[in-house]
Scaffold this motif. Structure first.
Motif, PDB file in Angstrom:
ATOM      1  N   SER A 121      87.031  41.217  31.352  1.00 59.89           N
ATOM      2  CA  SER A 121      86.017  41.148  30.298  1.00 59.89           C
ATOM      3  C   SER A 121      86.564  40.554  29.007  1.00 59.89           C
ATOM      4  CB  SER A 121      85.437  42.545  30.041  1.00 59.89           C
ATOM      5  OG  SER A 121      84.711  42.991  31.164  1.00 59.89           O
ATOM      6  N   ILE A 122      87.795  40.878  28.666  1.00 55.07           N
ATOM      7  CA  ILE A 122      88.382  40.286  27.462  1.00 55.07           C
ATOM      8  C   ILE A 122      88.611  38.788  27.668  1.00 55.07           C
ATOM      9  CG2 ILE A 122      90.411  40.306  25.937  1.00 55.07           C
ATOM     10  CD1 ILE A 122      90.519  43.353  26.425  1.00 55.07           C
ATOM     11  N   GLN A 123      88.901  38.391  28.909  1.00 54.10           N
ATOM     12  CA  GLN A 123      89.023  36.960  29.194  1.00 54.10           C
ATOM     13  C   GLN A 123      87.702  36.249  28.961  1.00 54.10           C
ATOM     14  OE1 GLN A 123      92.167  35.683  30.011  1.00 54.10           O
ATOM     15  NE2 GLN A 123      91.163  33.767  29.446  1.00 54.10           N
ATOM     16  N   ASP A 124      86.580  36.937  29.228  1.00 49.63           N
ATOM     17  CA  ASP A 124      85.278  36.351  28.894  1.00 49.63           C
ATOM     18  C   ASP A 124      85.200  36.016  27.410  1.00 49.63           C
ATOM     19  OD1 ASP A 124      84.129  36.436  31.459  1.00 49.63           O
ATOM     20  OD2 ASP A 124      83.486  38.510  31.203  1.00 49.63           O
ATOM     21  N   ALA A 125      85.731  36.904  26.565  1.00 47.43           N
ATOM     22  CA  ALA A 125      85.735  36.648  25.122  1.00 47.43           C
ATOM     23  C   ALA A 125      86.652  35.484  24.782  1.00 47.43           C
ATOM     24  CB  ALA A 125      86.166  37.904  24.371  1.00 47.43           C
ATOM     25  N   ILE A 126      87.839  35.470  25.373  1.00 47.51           N
ATOM     26  CA  ILE A 126      88.808  34.408  25.082  1.00 47.51           C
ATOM     27  C   ILE A 126      88.263  33.050  25.496  1.00 47.51           C
ATOM     28  CG2 ILE A 126      91.093  33.529  25.712  1.00 47.51           C
ATOM     29  CD1 ILE A 126      91.901  36.524  26.085  1.00 47.51           C
ATOM     30  N   ASP A 127      87.712  32.978  26.705  1.00 49.69           N
ATOM     31  CA  ASP A 127      87.222  31.701  27.213  1.00 49.69           C
ATOM     32  C   ASP A 127      86.027  31.185  26.410  1.00 49.69           C
ATOM     33  OD1 ASP A 127      89.176  31.829  29.126  1.00 49.69           O
ATOM     34  OD2 ASP A 127      87.835  32.394  30.770  1.00 49.69           O
ATOM     35  N   ALA A 128      85.319  32.093  25.748  1.00 44.09           N
ATOM     36  CA  ALA A 128      84.189  31.676  24.905  1.00 44.09           C
ATOM     37  C   ALA A 128      84.629  31.281  23.499  1.00 44.09           C
ATOM     38  CB  ALA A 128      83.151  32.791  24.830  1.00 44.09           C
ATOM     39  N   GLY A 129      85.930  31.342  23.219  1.00 42.05           N
ATOM     40  CA  GLY A 129      86.426  30.938  21.906  1.00 42.05           C
ATOM     41  C   GLY A 129      86.400  32.031  20.866  1.00 42.05           C
ATOM     42  N   MET A 130      86.348  33.287  21.298  1.00 39.60           N
ATOM     43  CA  MET A 130      86.280  34.391  20.350  1.00 39.60           C
ATOM     44  C   MET A 130      87.665  34.793  19.867  1.00 39.60           C
ATOM     45  SD  MET A 130      83.376  36.769  22.142  1.00 39.60           S
ATOM     46  CE  MET A 130      81.813  36.047  22.660  1.00 39.60           C
ATOM     47  N   ASN A 131      87.709  35.362  18.664  1.00 40.28           N
ATOM     48  CA  ASN A 131      88.979  35.867  18.131  1.00 40.28           C
ATOM     49  C   ASN A 131      88.871  37.309  17.654  1.00 40.28           C
ATOM     50  OD1 ASN A 131      87.606  35.628  15.665  1.00 40.28           O
ATOM     51  ND2 ASN A 131      88.716  33.775  15.038  1.00 40.28           N
ATOM     52  N   LEU A 132      87.696  37.958  17.855  1.00 38.63           N
ATOM     53  CA  LEU A 132      87.537  39.351  17.422  1.00 38.63           C
ATOM     54  C   LEU A 132      86.515  40.052  18.318  1.00 38.63           C
ATOM     55  CD1 LEU A 132      87.291  40.826  13.865  1.00 38.63           C
ATOM     56  CD2 LEU A 132      85.430  41.286  15.474  1.00 38.63           C
ATOM     57  N   LEU A 133      86.811  41.297  18.652  1.00 41.10           N
ATOM     58  CA  LEU A 133      85.870  42.182  19.321  1.00 41.10           C
ATOM     59  C   LEU A 133      85.662  43.412  18.446  1.00 41.10           C
ATOM     60  CD1 LEU A 133      87.085  41.997  23.029  1.00 41.10           C
ATOM     61  CD2 LEU A 133      84.998  40.987  22.078  1.00 41.10           C
ATOM     62  N   ARG A 134      84.412  43.762  18.265  1.00 40.99           N
ATOM     63  CA  ARG A 134      84.080  44.976  17.512  1.00 40.99           C
ATOM     64  C   ARG A 134      83.741  46.096  18.490  1.00 40.99           C
ATOM     65  NH1 ARG A 134      78.460  46.456  14.596  1.00 40.99           N
ATOM     66  NH2 ARG A 134      79.037  48.541  13.891  1.00 40.99           N
ATOM     67  N   VAL A 135      84.563  47.153  18.514  1.00 42.87           N
ATOM     68  CA  VAL A 135      84.308  48.318  19.366  1.00 42.87           C
ATOM     69  C   VAL A 135      83.286  49.179  18.649  1.00 42.87           C
ATOM     70  CG1 VAL A 135      85.317  50.269  20.586  1.00 42.87           C
ATOM     71  CG2 VAL A 135      86.645  48.160  20.295  1.00 42.87           C
ATOM     72  N   TRP A 136      82.077  49.152  19.162  1.00 41.67           N
ATOM     73  CA  TRP A 136      80.891  49.698  18.495  1.00 41.67           C
ATOM     74  C   TRP A 136      80.899  51.228  18.497  1.00 41.67           C
ATOM     75  CZ3 TRP A 136      76.936  52.004  21.619  1.00 41.67           C
ATOM     76  CH2 TRP A 136      75.756  52.322  20.945  1.00 41.67           C
ATOM     77  N   GLY A 137      80.303  51.809  17.446  1.00 40.52           N
ATOM     78  CA  GLY A 137      80.410  53.233  17.185  1.00 40.52           C
ATOM     79  C   GLY A 137      79.622  54.154  18.083  1.00 40.52           C
ATOM     80  N   GLY A 138      78.810  53.630  18.997  1.00 37.30           N
ATOM     81  CA  GLY A 138      78.118  54.486  19.945  1.00 37.30           C
ATOM     82  C   GLY A 138      78.837  54.616  21.260  1.00 37.30           C
ATOM     83  N   GLY A 139      80.066  54.083  21.316  1.00 37.04           N
ATOM     84  CA  GLY A 139      80.833  54.109  22.552  1.00 37.04           C
ATOM     85  C   GLY A 139      82.004  55.070  22.487  1.00 37.04           C
ATOM     86  N   ILE A 140      83.185  54.564  22.816  1.00 38.51           N
ATOM     87  CA  ILE A 140      84.389  55.386  22.877  1.00 38.51           C
ATOM     88  C   ILE A 140      85.523  54.677  22.148  1.00 38.51           C
ATOM     89  CG2 ILE A 140      83.790  56.519  25.055  1.00 38.51           C
ATOM     90  CD1 ILE A 140      85.616  54.497  26.491  1.00 38.51           C
ATOM     91  N   TYR A 141      86.565  55.439  21.844  1.00 36.13           N
ATOM     92  CA  TYR A 141      87.842  54.822  21.527  1.00 36.13           C
ATOM     93  C   TYR A 141      88.419  54.398  22.872  1.00 36.13           C
ATOM     94  CZ  TYR A 141      87.104  57.588  17.270  1.00 36.13           C
ATOM     95  OH  TYR A 141      86.570  58.146  16.141  1.00 36.13           O
ATOM     96  N   GLU A 142      88.584  53.107  23.071  1.00 42.38           N
ATOM     97  CA  GLU A 142      88.966  52.613  24.389  1.00 42.38           C
ATOM     98  C   GLU A 142      90.391  53.046  24.747  1.00 42.38           C
ATOM     99  OE1 GLU A 142      87.048  51.146  26.512  1.00 42.38           O
ATOM    100  OE2 GLU A 142      85.303  50.619  25.284  1.00 42.38           O
ATOM    101  N   THR A 143      90.734  52.889  26.027  1.00 44.60           N
ATOM    102  CA  THR A 143      92.083  53.218  26.473  1.00 44.60           C
ATOM    103  C   THR A 143      93.069  52.220  25.886  1.00 44.60           C
ATOM    104  OG1 THR A 143      92.088  51.822  28.455  1.00 44.60           O
ATOM    105  CG2 THR A 143      91.095  54.024  28.659  1.00 44.60           C
ATOM    106  N   ASP A 144      94.345  52.577  25.926  1.00 36.10           N
ATOM    107  CA  ASP A 144      95.360  51.678  25.386  1.00 36.10           C
ATOM    108  C   ASP A 144      95.402  50.349  26.124  1.00 36.10           C
ATOM    109  OD1 ASP A 144      96.815  52.867  23.100  1.00 36.10           O
ATOM    110  OD2 ASP A 144      97.156  54.505  24.499  1.00 36.10           O
TER     111      ASP A 144
END
Length: 805
Positions: A335-358
């Motif tokens: 999934s992060i590769q989806d962001a990279i391949d789309a030219g993204m440089n930031l992901l916002r971990v939204w407040g209705g979810g979780i603190y993701e795993t390491d």
């Protein structure tokens, strides 16, 4: 006993609305996987159907209203250590923990780690550990009744409990409230001293400030604490009972860490040693600042890394599966590769979810993806009374302590939309003067960040204008969420805004055809079918898809056209918005689309659907998030070519502008050449010569082509008025070693060509989409993962032409 050590767990229903057909769950345990969740265990046991399929979501609602118990037995051989502790990294959520008949604790926070001293409670054989989870639905309801009703979105009072808010359903996610031991659980044995936590904070000058928290047992001697990083070492001898030591080590000639597109991502191994205990991790050396100081245009939102402002190409991130225990490093990488391949440089971990795993943050560290981390508050007012206040404080300290080491962490954000909600969503009357969460966002959380992670900027909320006396969603200041587009107005409204930074905006479209039809079985398939609407969670979502077509595209004639039209409209809407925002640079400093990913198969704002298929929107993002972007924009004095160069090299090319016919042959009526030169990290606008403005807008268009392959198009009317040829292209299929190619040749303007190979084979993937060809041009779509068909046509090969011709 550890989760990895082979302990056998069982799961059993205790009380609740178990259907008659499943009543055996009240008397007969089933095998459980830990870490795991009730739903995934029931699914593995064949006790329930797939919760994502059809209308199973509502049929399985009883699971979230039922109490469940996990049990395991294990033997324990004393190992000579002084202390034994039961460590639970994640209990979801209202849990009673009992060991050998003695209750150790009652917990009510999914986002915390707990330690329980069990030194005197273990026996050699037949230890029984029991963890009972109260119904997450009923628990939230009872807590809300106890605390008092605070305003919230959606059905359940998720704001009364420290549990993933979207687990109770959201406008893109299912209502499948889970329970379970969702993170590792183990018994740790130790003597003398152990490392309780490590916060290695690396700065751009090569300094590593390592905060080591210690826990002690009786009889421990003086102990030396050391840290090693990049050839540098530091150490200190501490007396028993010392709770924290801070060590400074400086790496000479340090290589700085940069976000992708700005440099490399060197990471340095760190080892902390205390007696027999050690901790290892990695850090990158960087400085991150956030500038929100008022300027002549209002107030900016500028993230800088190592002193360099970063233009943000971002996406909001939601939990990547409704059942988060199914996630692992491999799923995060995809999934992060989806962001990279789309030219993204930031992901916002939204407040209705979780603190993701390491794993999530490790990958972002390695790949140069900045992380904006919300604290877990979303779209609701929150009590500041006990016990919630203490739970929030403990949770936030846990999260900041664990995540502060990650180089990619760029922003701590207090909440999602709650300040905006208080100001504008009618909360003040029902609150009647009660505190609503402001104390968290403006007092508690910034103090915790300043204490534990002072190198990372803190923002009170999103959206926010960084001034109590300015509307929190003011376009001239700070961050803005644009939701009138989609909810109320046409996407052309994007051009009415001049936002400093857009941290949420989006437009819906359906998932891939194969994804949709894997879970929606209405006969006939219809946008307003019963199961279709189960997989459309937004209020009046499919009506908004219809209204959102506006004058851009015609109303569909059949379900195939509905699918293609609404996917195309989603891609165009977001592309339109981002092109406009980037044309405002440097006034605008970035955009974070809602959203990158889905957590199940659903009609939503996502760019990548719940089966991992990239929607046309994703391909639009790849184009508009490219380092160099050309677009044609209207200004008060006419059309301009807007060029944004978000790279470190000067962008120089010769632009050929042509006014051409849409029909067969693509006759050129006028042509001009312009030299484009854009300095690094800059933008320019160039006026379009008057000769290129159409005199007959229904069958002419403007194309802009750079000598470096850059392109832009402008259409003088919407597609519903544009004369597009029905027979504008031909296609040829050629088998390849890993799939097949589809080569399309245009004889007239072929607008927004798209290939959907998943309609033939759900495993198929295509490398490109939304390709516009002028007469005489060719494009080859490459498909992998499937055998070649003999030919392709509608509905596999689509274009705007076949919708409007």
């Amino acid at each position: 006993m550890t989760t990895e050590g082979g302990a056998a767990w069982t799961l059993q229903a205790v009380a609740g609305p178990v259907p008659a057909g499943d009543s055996a769950l009240l008397s007969t345990p089933i095998a459980a996987t830990v870490p795991g969740e009730v739903h995934t265990d029931l699914l593995a046991a064949g006790a329930i159907p797939d919760p994502f399929d059809g209308d199973n979501e509502s049929k399985l609602a009883w699971i979230g209203s039922t109490d469940w118990v996990y049990r395991t037995t294990f033997d324990w051989a004393p190992d000579g250590q002084a202390v034994q502790e039961l460590v639970t990294e994640g209990l979801d959520t209202a849990a009673t923990v009992t060991l050998n008949g003695t209750q150790l604790a009652q917990t009510c926070n999914q986002h915390r780690t707990y330690r329980f001293d069990v030194t005197d409670r273990l026996v050699a054989t037949g230890n029984e550990l029991v963890i009972e989870f109260a119904s997450p639905v009923e628990t939230a309801k009872k807590l809300a009744e106890t605390l008092g009703l605070w305003p919230h979105t959606n059905k359940h009072a998720y704001n009364a409990i420290r549990k993933m808010a979207s687990n109770y359903g959201w406008d893109w996610g299912p209502d499948l409230a889970t329970a379970g031991i969702w993170k590792p659980i183990r018994i740790e044995s130790w003597s003398g001293v152990r490392i309780a936590s490590v916060r290695p904070l690396a700065a751009g000058d090569g300094t590593l400030t390592t905060h080591v928290a210690l826990a002690w047992s009786d009889g421990a001697p003086d102990t030396t604490v050391t840290v090693e990083v990049g050839g540098a070492t530091a150490g200190e001898t501490v007396a028993p009972g010392t709770t924290e030591v801070t060590l400074l080590a400086t790496v000479a000639d340090v290589n700085l860490w940069w976000p992708r597109g700005y440099g490399d991502q060197p990471l340095y191994d760190v080892t902390v040693t205390v007696a027999e205990d050690n901790w290892t991790g990695r850090v990158g050396f960087r400085d991150i600042t956030l500038d929100v100081a008022p300027d002549k245009d209002g107030g900016p939102f500028v993230l800088s890394v190592n002193g360099r402002p970063i233009y943000v190409h971002g996406a909001n991130w939601i939990p990547d599966d409704a059942f988060v225990t199914r996630l692992n490093r491999a799923t995060y990488e995809t999934s992060i590769q989806d962001a990279i391949d789309a030219g993204m440089n930031l992901l916002r971990v939204w407040g209705g979810g979780i603190y993701e795993t390491d794993d999530f943050y490790d990958i972002c560290d390695e790949q140069g993806i900045l992380v904006w981390q919300d604290f877990l508050f979303a779209c609701a007012a929150y009590s500041e009374d006990e016990p919630l206040w203490s739970e929030v404080e403990a949770e936030a300290r846990d999260a900041v302590t664990r995540l502060s080491k990650h180089t990619s962490l760029a922003v701590w954000n207090g909440n999602n939309e709650n300040i905006w909600g208080y100001v504008e969503w009618g909360w003040r009357a029902p609150l009647a003067g009660r505190k609503w969460g402001e104390g968290y966002y403006f007092d508690l959380l910034p103090k915790i960040v300043a204490s534990l992670d002072p190198r990372t900027p803190y923002s009170q909320g999103s959206p926010y204008s960084y001034d109590h006396f300015i509307h929190p969603n003011d376009e001239r200041n700070g961050t803005m969420h644009v939701w009138d587009v989609w909810n109320q107005v046409d996407y052309s409204t994007y051009r009415k805004y001049k936002p400093r930074f857009v941290s949420e905006f989006g437009f819906q479209g359906p998932p891939a055809w194969s994804t949709l039809t894997s879970v929606v079985h209405d006969v006939p398939l219809d946008p307003y079918g019963e199961q279709m609407l189960v997989h459309q969670k937004a209020y009046e979502g499919n009506l908004k898809l219809e209204r959102g077509l506006g004058d851009h595209l015609p109303l569909w004639k059949n379900i195939d056209d509905w699918h293609w039209t609404t996917q195309l409209n989603q891609a165009r809407a977001i592309g339109y918005g981002i092109e406009h925002f980037r044309s405002l640079f440097p006034l605008n400093t970035g955009a974070i689309i809602w959203q990158l990913n889905d957590n199940w198969p659903v009609v939503s704002w996502a760019a990548v659907d719940g089966h991992g298929i990239r929607k046309p929107l994703w391909f639009a993002l790849k184009r508009v998030y490219a380092d160099r972007l050309l677009s044609v924009q209207p200004r008060e004095d006419g059309l301009v070519v807007a060029a944004h160069n978000d790279s470190d090299e000067v962008w120089t090319t010769q632009l050929l502008l042509a006014r051409r016919a849409t029909g067969q042959g693509g006759e050129t009526f006028a042509r001009e050449s312009i030299t484009l030169e854009v300095p690094a990290r800059s933008a320019v606008t160039l006026p379009v010569p008057a000769s290129l403005v159409s005199l007959d807008s229904t069958h002419e268009y403007l194309e802009v082509r750079g000598g470096d392959g850059s392109t832009a198009f402008w259409y003088f009317v919407e597609d519903t008025a544009l004369l597009l040829a029905a027979d504008a292209y031909t296609s040829v299929v050629t088998p390849t070693d890993d799939g097949y190619d589809v080569t399309v040749t245009a004889t007239a303007l072929a607008k927004d060509l798209a290939l959907f190979p998943d309609r033939l084979d759900p495993a198929a993937r295509v490398d490109s989409c939304l390709v516009t060809l002028a007469a005489g041009e060719q494009h080859t779509f490459h498909v992998t993962g499937a055998a070649a068909p003999t030919e392709v046509g509608v509905p596999v090969l689509r274009s705007a032409n076949d919708l409007v011709s």
